[in-house]
Design a protein around this motif. Sequence first.
Motif, short mmCIF file in Angstrom:
data_model
loop_
_atom_site.label_atom_id
_atom_site.label_comp_id
_atom_site.label_asym_id
_atom_site.label_seq_id
_atom_site.Cartn_x
_atom_site.Cartn_y
_atom_site.Cartn_z
N ALA A 16 10.98 -64.03 54.73
CA ALA A 16 10.10 -64.75 53.81
C ALA A 16 10.90 -65.59 52.82
CB ALA A 16 9.19 -63.77 53.06
N PHE A 17 11.98 -65.01 52.28
CA PHE A 17 12.79 -65.73 51.30
C PHE A 17 13.43 -66.96 51.94
CE2 PHE A 17 16.00 -66.90 48.35
CZ PHE A 17 15.50 -66.52 47.11
N ASN A 18 14.09 -66.76 53.08
CA ASN A 18 14.79 -67.87 53.71
C ASN A 18 13.86 -68.95 54.23
OD1 ASN A 18 17.41 -67.01 53.19
ND2 ASN A 18 17.49 -65.75 55.02
N ASN A 19 12.63 -68.59 54.54
CA ASN A 19 11.64 -69.59 54.97
C ASN A 19 10.84 -70.14 53.79
OD1 ASN A 19 12.27 -69.53 57.73
ND2 ASN A 19 11.06 -67.67 57.99
N LYS A 20 11.18 -69.67 52.60
CA LYS A 20 10.52 -70.08 51.36
C LYS A 20 9.00 -69.89 51.43
CE LYS A 20 14.44 -72.86 50.20
NZ LYS A 20 15.25 -72.16 51.18
N LEU A 28 5.08 -58.29 49.68
CA LEU A 28 5.88 -57.08 49.87
C LEU A 28 5.98 -56.26 48.59
CD1 LEU A 28 8.77 -58.73 51.92
CD2 LEU A 28 6.89 -57.33 52.82
N TYR A 29 5.58 -56.84 47.47
CA TYR A 29 5.73 -56.23 46.15
C TYR A 29 4.44 -55.62 45.63
CZ TYR A 29 10.38 -58.22 45.46
OH TYR A 29 11.71 -58.50 45.56
N ASP A 30 4.58 -54.55 44.86
CA ASP A 30 3.49 -53.98 44.09
C ASP A 30 3.09 -54.98 43.00
OD1 ASP A 30 2.04 -51.31 43.27
OD2 ASP A 30 2.90 -52.12 41.41
N HIS A 109 5.06 -46.14 48.56
CA HIS A 109 3.80 -46.39 49.27
C HIS A 109 3.83 -47.73 50.01
CE1 HIS A 109 2.42 -42.88 47.14
NE2 HIS A 109 2.60 -43.48 45.98
N GLY A 110 5.00 -48.07 50.57
CA GLY A 110 5.12 -49.27 51.38
C GLY A 110 5.28 -50.57 50.63
N LYS A 111 5.35 -50.52 49.30
CA LYS A 111 5.50 -51.73 48.48
C LYS A 111 6.75 -51.63 47.61
CE LYS A 111 1.60 -53.93 49.43
NZ LYS A 111 1.56 -55.28 50.00
N ILE A 112 7.40 -52.76 47.40
CA ILE A 112 8.56 -52.81 46.52
C ILE A 112 8.07 -52.67 45.08
CG2 ILE A 112 10.51 -54.20 45.71
CD1 ILE A 112 10.28 -55.70 48.48
#
Length: 120
Positions: A16-20, A28-30, A109-112
């Motif tokens: 995701a980061f490299n494809n912006k 991916l984050y809480d 719980h699966g989230k950063i």
Amino acid sequence: MTPENLQSIAFRWFEAFNNKELEKLLSLYDEEAQHFSPKLKIRQPETNGLVVGKDAMRTWWQDAFDRLPTLHYKVTSLTANGDRVFMEYVRQVIDEEDMLVAEVLEVRHGKIISSRVYHG
């Protein structure tokens, strides 16, 4: 989480980061996740290097993508155990010297829930 689950999150993070793909990265984050970066501390001293929540991370990363269109991270090592994945990578930007970076993602719980960047 298993080491394989944690590594999967890390691989999706890099993709995701490299494809912006900012919204994919943020997914991916809480909602209340925290992100610390020395670059953030330099560019926005009032934050002391820490932003909290997806809106603040969205603003930070969108600014980075806008300023550095050639920004790319090359993965060199992933180590996962417990609730953390340790990522080592090379930060690459055209016309800048490569920078060695380490980053720790803490996952629940699966989230950063937390990410912390360290520069070499």
